[in-house]
Write a protein that holds these residues in place. Structure first.
Motif, mmCIF file in Angstrom:
data_model
loop_
_atom_site.group_PDB
_atom_site.id
_atom_site.type_symbol
_atom_site.label_atom_id
_atom_site.label_comp_id
_atom_site.label_asym_id
_atom_site.label_seq_id
_atom_site.Cartn_x
_atom_site.Cartn_y
_atom_site.Cartn_z
ATOM 1 N N ALA A 85 0.820 -1.224 0.000
ATOM 2 C CA ALA A 85 0.000 0.000 0.000
ATOM 3 C C ALA A 85 0.848 1.266 0.000
ATOM 4 O O ALA A 85 0.459 2.284 -0.580
ATOM 5 C CB ALA A 85 -0.946 -0.004 1.200
ATOM 6 N N GLY A 86 2.035 1.207 0.637
ATOM 7 C CA GLY A 86 2.914 2.378 0.680
ATOM 8 C C GLY A 86 3.316 2.850 -0.707
ATOM 9 O O GLY A 86 3.530 4.043 -0.935
ATOM 10 N N GLU A 87 3.413 1.885 -1.639
ATOM 11 C CA GLU A 87 3.764 2.228 -3.020
ATOM 12 C C GLU A 87 2.661 3.064 -3.680
ATOM 13 O O GLU A 87 2.914 3.824 -4.601
ATOM 14 C CB GLU A 87 3.995 0.958 -3.848
ATOM 15 N N GLY A 88 1.436 2.877 -3.193
ATOM 16 C CA GLY A 88 0.304 3.530 -3.856
ATOM 17 C C GLY A 88 -0.138 4.835 -3.231
ATOM 18 O O GLY A 88 -1.140 5.423 -3.668
ATOM 19 N N GLU A 89 0.582 5.326 -2.224
ATOM 20 C CA GLU A 89 0.122 6.506 -1.480
ATOM 21 C C GLU A 89 -0.086 7.737 -2.358
ATOM 22 O O GLU A 89 -0.980 8.535 -2.113
ATOM 23 C CB GLU A 89 1.092 6.829 -0.339
ATOM 24 N N THR A 90 0.768 7.902 -3.372
ATOM 25 C CA THR A 90 0.653 9.099 -4.223
ATOM 26 C C THR A 90 -0.300 8.900 -5.398
ATOM 27 O O THR A 90 -0.568 9.838 -6.143
ATOM 28 C CB THR A 90 2.036 9.494 -4.783
ATOM 29 N N GLY A 239 -10.537 14.900 -20.365
ATOM 30 C CA GLY A 239 -11.954 14.654 -20.101
ATOM 31 C C GLY A 239 -12.579 15.726 -19.219
ATOM 32 O O GLY A 239 -11.994 16.787 -18.990
ATOM 33 N N GLU A 240 -13.770 15.391 -18.693
ATOM 34 C CA GLU A 240 -14.523 16.381 -17.900
ATOM 35 C C GLU A 240 -14.602 16.027 -16.426
ATOM 36 O O GLU A 240 -15.047 16.834 -15.612
ATOM 37 C CB GLU A 240 -15.959 16.489 -18.463
ATOM 38 N N SER A 241 -14.154 14.824 -16.055
ATOM 39 C CA SER A 241 -14.283 14.403 -14.653
ATOM 40 C C SER A 241 -13.218 15.069 -13.788
ATOM 41 O O SER A 241 -12.052 15.171 -14.170
ATOM 42 C CB SER A 241 -14.151 12.885 -14.545
ATOM 43 N N THR A 242 -13.645 15.519 -12.601
ATOM 44 C CA THR A 242 -12.698 16.144 -11.662
ATOM 45 C C THR A 242 -12.353 15.195 -10.513
ATOM 46 O O THR A 242 -11.741 15.604 -9.535
ATOM 47 C CB THR A 242 -13.286 17.450 -11.084
ATOM 48 N N SER A 243 -12.751 13.945 -10.624
ATOM 49 C CA SER A 243 -12.470 12.994 -9.531
ATOM 50 C C SER A 243 -10.961 12.788 -9.389
ATOM 51 O O SER A 243 -10.225 12.792 -10.368
ATOM 52 C CB SER A 243 -13.176 11.656 -9.776
ATOM 53 N N GLN A 244 -10.527 12.635 -8.158
ATOM 54 C CA GLN A 244 -9.107 12.485 -7.838
ATOM 55 C C GLN A 244 -8.867 11.166 -7.102
ATOM 56 O O GLN A 244 -9.778 10.632 -6.472
ATOM 57 C CB GLN A 244 -8.642 13.649 -6.942
ATOM 58 N N TYR A 245 -7.657 10.671 -7.170
ATOM 59 C CA TYR A 245 -7.297 9.456 -6.447
ATOM 60 C C TYR A 245 -7.381 9.714 -4.949
ATOM 61 O O TYR A 245 -6.825 10.682 -4.433
ATOM 62 C CB TYR A 245 -5.877 9.027 -6.822
ATOM 63 N N ASP A 246 -8.097 8.842 -4.242
ATOM 64 C CA ASP A 246 -8.225 8.919 -2.783
ATOM 65 C C ASP A 246 -7.627 7.636 -2.222
ATOM 66 O O ASP A 246 -8.204 6.554 -2.363
ATOM 67 C CB ASP A 246 -9.713 9.054 -2.410
ATOM 68 N N HIS A 247 -6.469 7.753 -1.590
ATOM 69 C CA HIS A 247 -5.732 6.559 -1.151
ATOM 70 C C HIS A 247 -6.518 5.723 -0.136
ATOM 71 O O HIS A 247 -6.523 4.496 -0.210
ATOM 72 C CB HIS A 247 -4.377 6.967 -0.566
ATOM 73 N N GLU A 248 -7.183 6.398 0.799
ATOM 74 C CA GLU A 248 -7.950 5.650 1.816
ATOM 75 C C GLU A 248 -9.105 4.894 1.188
ATOM 76 O O GLU A 248 -9.346 3.729 1.501
ATOM 77 C CB GLU A 248 -8.456 6.607 2.908
#
Length: 297
Positions: A85-90, A239-248
């Motif tokens: 999971a630490g690899e995916g934090e960013t 694209g048009e989506s403003t969704s962002q990666y949420d690690h939790e």
């Protein structure tokens, strides 16, 4: 006209019959297997290896046997999110919450968000996400799409050449015909120098699946519009989506998928798997060679 159509139908049928015959020949050639190796070797799986080797049973057998040895040693299906999971934090690599227009699972890669330097952990993280993408492929869908965003990328952020080579090798040798397309979005000019080296690790089939997308190039953007729904495609890919990666949130999803993966592969006894039939035992596996040419991913 009718005769031509009928002839086309017949040749299509002949090709299908011939391919099914090759699948049976390959299954006979690999001999008795058990446990997860048997579970892995579905007819669809055998078809992918044959496709990657231009339907040569001998070459497909060699390729498949190498994969079975690799899986017995590396155990990709046993990697769990909490381990990497630490690899995916960013959010440097994650499974998207949208598909392409054909329903394929999408992996988003953001090399500019590289946050670690451990080759082994980076590889385990990527292999985990490839396995997870496959686990989440819709019924009847065999391939995934990679969307690579170069925002913030520089040569100092680039993964090592060793990691780049092994990524190409694993994708091409052990996940044949799993990649539909890789879209490299807005790569900086400096990437061209890096790409000149990377492309030598790719076989022609994989190379043809790589698409360079430039936001100011209308033809490039038309390809994106034909491939993705603008409403769900993130803004960083035009694209048009403003969704962002949420690690939790992503970690919660992966924890659920880890349970699904365990259910899918079965909690097979590790010792039995280690001594699986036909010599695919982790104790007998030779080290993997560096990237080998000619493997279609």
């Amino acid at each position: 006209m009718m005769r031509k159509s009928h002839h086309h139908h017949d040749s299509h049928n002949d090709e299908h019959v011939n391919q099914e015959k090759k699948v049976s020949e390959l299954r006979a050639a690999i001999g008795p297997i058990s446990g997860r190796s048997l579970q892995y070797c579905t007819d669809a799986c055998l078809r992918r290896y044959l496709e990657a080797r231009n339907w040569s049973v001998d070459k497909s057998k060699k390729m498949l046997e190498e994969t079975l040895r690799w899986r017995a040693a590396y155990r990709p299906e046993e990697i769990r999110w909490h381990e990497i999971a630490g690899e995916g934090e960013t959010g440097k690599v994650y499974k998207a919450d949208f598909h392409d227009l054909e329903g394929r699972t999408v992996l988003v890669l953001k090399p500019g968000k590289q946050n670690t330097s451990s080759h082994d952990n980076q590889m385990r993280h990527l292999v985990y996400l490839i396995e997870n993408a496959i686990l989440n492929l819709p019924k009847g869908q065999e391939q995934m799409v990679w969307l690579i965003d170069f925002t913030g990328w520089s040569l100092t952020k680039a993964v090592s050449m060793k990691t780049t080579k092994e990524t190409a090798h694993i994708l091409q040798s052990h996940y044949p015909e799993r990649l539909f397309s890789a879209y490299l979005y807005s790569p900086p000019r400096i990437f061209e120098a890096f790409w000149k080296i990377v492309k030598y690790f790719l076989d022609p089939k994989t190379f043809q699946k790589v698409r360079f997308i430039y936001p100011k190039n209308e033809e490039s953007m038309e390809l994106m519009r034909r491939s993705f729904d603008a409403a769900t495609l993130p803004a960083e890919f035009g694209g048009e989506s403003t969704s962002q990666y949420d690690h939790e949130e992503f970690s919660r999803l992966m924890a659920k998928d880890d349970i699904r993966s365990t259910d899918f592969w079965g909690a097979a006894d590790a010792e039995q798997e280690k001594h699986a039939c036909n010599g695919y035992s982790s104790s007998e596996v030779a080290p993997e060679p560096a990237a080998a040419a000619g493997h279609g991913s």
